[in-house]
Design an enzyme around this catalytic site. Structure first.
Site: not given
Ligand code: GTP
Ligand code: SPV
Ligand code: MN
Length: 598
Positions: A231, A282, A255, A253, A76, A211, A382, A202
């Site tokens: 979110h 999400d 996290c 994002s 983004r 979003k 992704r 993207y």
């Molecule tokens: P968006 O799709 O961008 O909104 O991301 P999200 O909030 O769904 O994050 P996602 O669960 O995909 O995790 C993103 C990154 O954080 C990955 O590299 C995971 O491995 C890492 N991660 C997730 N949960 C944990 C955790 O509990 N501990 C640690 N150390 N890393 C984590």
């Molecule tokens: C984020 O960035 O929080 C995502 C991926 O979940 S996107 O669809 O690119 O916003």
């Molecule tokens: Mn997201």
């Protein structure tokens, strides 16, 4: 206007708008997306013929495809994202703003004749279950097959949506254009229910249901209509007696939302009969139910998840979801098996591979300090997977009524300052806790990575109006929910002096969820501190985990000095948000300061 197939609505308002967009972009063909298997198959075949997509090994990964975006178009772009309200102050100080008249004028030049020689696809889609009280409808016009195939996974798209289209639908226009980053625009006109996106391909910039609609436009609609768009992931935690309690969690994002949403409890809990069900990973839309509780739906129909770090151990459910019907974007292509790979999938990087940039890749040159240039998969690569593929998808996933929330959890990526978990004193204090959220930036958005910035409610890039008004809406909603969820804050990302994470995270986050739900049920005590209620060191179950109580004590500790230092930054941020920050939040800030001084 000539459609190549039967239009899915007769609504004049909808048809006139499509005609206007077609007159501007001038496509050779216009095709309605009915969502049928036949049509989807034909589009996949066409995309493979042009090289837009690569068909993967159909025995190992049935109906799976790989796509690579342009090297400068992998996340983004917040700097190119605009909220175009008539009055600048309605977009607020946190959002980028362009006057609607000027913005339409500028973008019309970029759209003009941009689809000559191409096909314009008309995608009718729903966010939420068709016909449900929560649901909203949109049409996305796009010249990209990749967008069509993603939208078909991520939303409820196709023929059945036609009869719901009326003047309230959200108008989305996407043109791939030249991909010129300096002329890339993701523009929202909440007052016109319109989204215009150009010069990107993207996901977050072009899957307009996600979003752009489900957060930016929807948050605006929610403010006027008395509901919320957040979110947030939504999960159900089932206890051994079969009862399921639901929580919503807002993390910025990349996290950890997808990971928490599909959590596999540690063996100790699994054996007892605990289980986690995923409703969403999400986005959540929230409404007050007739029973006085806050109810949530996931308006999406698939997962657009971060690939790197996803593996059999960290998130087996997400991995399983990607084994069929999935589109992979910007991951590494294993040429020997015609499958995909990414950093953190396993420790067997492919020997003959093409990296996310489309170049031959040598895994031996990987350098953690320079991931963008040396990794096989982009850090923000992704997967787009159907929600139905997920082994732990909730049986409430399709329930038009949604699920009632017991708790809301905020969280961020903080090396220091924020403890593992704490509970707010009230809805108002919880809103304050959300408003002062901060997190280190990630690869999900273009720009520097690892910089701490304030990210209220994980919504900084996604609120479609003034941030101060958004906080006021949170406070006002609190008054309308007789039995509101309790509000918590978590941080899985505290590090030691060498920068290693101290908390094991992932499945072990269950231990924190358990404390949170026990608090909601009044089953466990807590220590009252300056920032909120914190668990007693003995109240987080460490059974089956090699973690010393001493370390847990450190994870739960509150460093008063770093909190005091943070106050100055919070004040700066509130000043930046400006005039519309509610007095009630300043009051909470003052009280926090006083408690820290005691
Ligand atoms: P968006 O799709 O961008 O909104 O991301 P999200 O909030 O769904 O994050 P996602 O669960 O995909 O995790 C993103 C990154 O954080 C990955 O590299 C995971 O491995 C890492 N991660 C997730 N949960 C944990 C955790 O509990 N501990 C640690 N150390 N890393 C984590
Ligand atoms: C984020 O960035 O929080 C995502 C991926 O979940 S996107 O669809 O690119 O916003
Ligand atoms: Mn997201």
């Amino acid at each position: 206007m000539k459609f190549e197939n039967k239009p899915l609505t007769n609504n004049e308002y909808v048809l006139n708008w499509i005609e206007e967009c077609a007159a501007l972009t001038n496509p050779d063909r216009i095709v309605w997306i009915d969502g049928s298997e036949k049509q989807i198959d034909e589009l996949r075949a066409e995309a493979c013929k042009t090289g837009e997509m690569i068909k993967l090994n159909q025995e190992l990964l049935p109906d799976c495809y790989l796509h690579r975006t342009a090297v400068n178009d992998v996340a983004r772009v917040e700097a190119r994202t605009f909220i175009c309200t008539k009055k600048k102050e309605d977009a607020g100080n946190i959002n980028n703003w362009i006057a609607p008249r000027e913005c339409y004028k500028t973008l019309k030049k970029l759209y003009k004749n941009s689809m000559v020689g191409k096909t314009m696809y008309v995608i009718p889609y729903a966010m939420g279950q068709l016909g449900s009280e929560f649901a909203k409808y949109g049409v996305e016009l796009t010249d990209s097959i990749y967008v069509v195939l993603n939208m078909v996974i991520m939303t409820r798209a196709g023929e059945a949506v036609g009869k719901y289209l009326d003047e309230s639908f959200i108008k989305g226009l996407h043109a791939t254009g030249t991909l010129d980053p300096d002329n890339r625009y993701i523009c929202h006109f909440p007052e016109d229910k319109t989204i215009w996106s150009v010069n990107s391909a993207y996901g977050g910039n072009v899957l307009l249901g996600k979003k752009c609609f489900a957060l930016r436009i929807a948050s605006f609609l929610g403010k006027t209509e008395g509901w919320m768009a957040e979110h947030m992931l939504i999960l159900g935690l089932q206890s051994p007696d079969g009862e399921i309690k639901y929580v919503g969690a807002a993390f910025p994002s990349a996290c950890g939302k997808t990971n928490l949403a599909m959590l596999v409890p540690p063996e100790y809990y699994r054996k007892k009969g605990y289980k986690v069900w995923c409703v969403g990973d999400d986005i959540a839309w929230l409404r007050v139910g007739s029973d006085g509780r806050l109810w949530a739906i996931n308006p999406e129909n698939g997962f657009f998840g971060v690939a790197p770090g996803t593996n059999e151990k960290s998130n087996p459910n997400a991995l399983a979801a990607t084994r069929s019907g999935t589109i992979f974007t910007n991951v590494c292509h294993d040429l020997d098996t015609n499958t995909v790979w990414w950093e953190g999938l396993n420790d067997r990087p492919p020997k003959h591979a093409i990296n996310w940039k489309g170049e031959p890749w040598d895994y031996r040159k990987y350098d953690k300090a320079d991931k963008i240039n040396t990794s096989g998969a982009h850090p923000n690569s992704r997967f787009t997977a159907p929600a139905k593929n997920c082994p732990c998808v909730s049986d409430k996933f399709d329930d038009p009524a949604g699920v009632p929330l017991s708790a809301i959890i905020f969280g961020g990526r903080r090396a220091k300052t924020a403890p593992l978990v704490y509970q707010s004193f009230s809805w108002q204090h919880g809103t304050f806790v959300g408003s002062i959220m901060a997190s280190e930036t990630t690869a999900a958005a273009a720009g520097a990575i690892g910089v701490v910035r304030r990210d209220p409610m994980a919504m900084r890039p996604f609120v479609g109006y003034d941030m101060g008004d958004y906080w006021k809406h949170w406070l006002d909603m609190g008054k309308k929910i007789p039995n509101p969820p309790k509000i918590f804050h978590v941080n899985w990302f505290r590090t030691d002096d060498e920068g290693n994470f101290i908390w094991p995270g992932f499945g072990d986050n269950m231990r924190v969820l358990k404390w949170i739900l026990d608090r909601c049920d009044g089953k466990v005590g807590a220590k009252r501190t300056a920032i909120g209620y914190v668990p007693k060191v003995t109240d987080i179950n460490l059974e089956g985990l090699k973690l010393k109580r001493k370390t847990l004590k450190e994870l739960l500790s509150i460093d008063t000095e770093s909190w005091k230092a943070d106050i100055a930054n919070i004040k700066e941020f509130y000043a930046l948000v400006g005039k519309r920050v509610p007095k009630r939040l300043y009051k909470e800030l003052e009280k926090l300061e006083q408690r820290l001084d005691k």
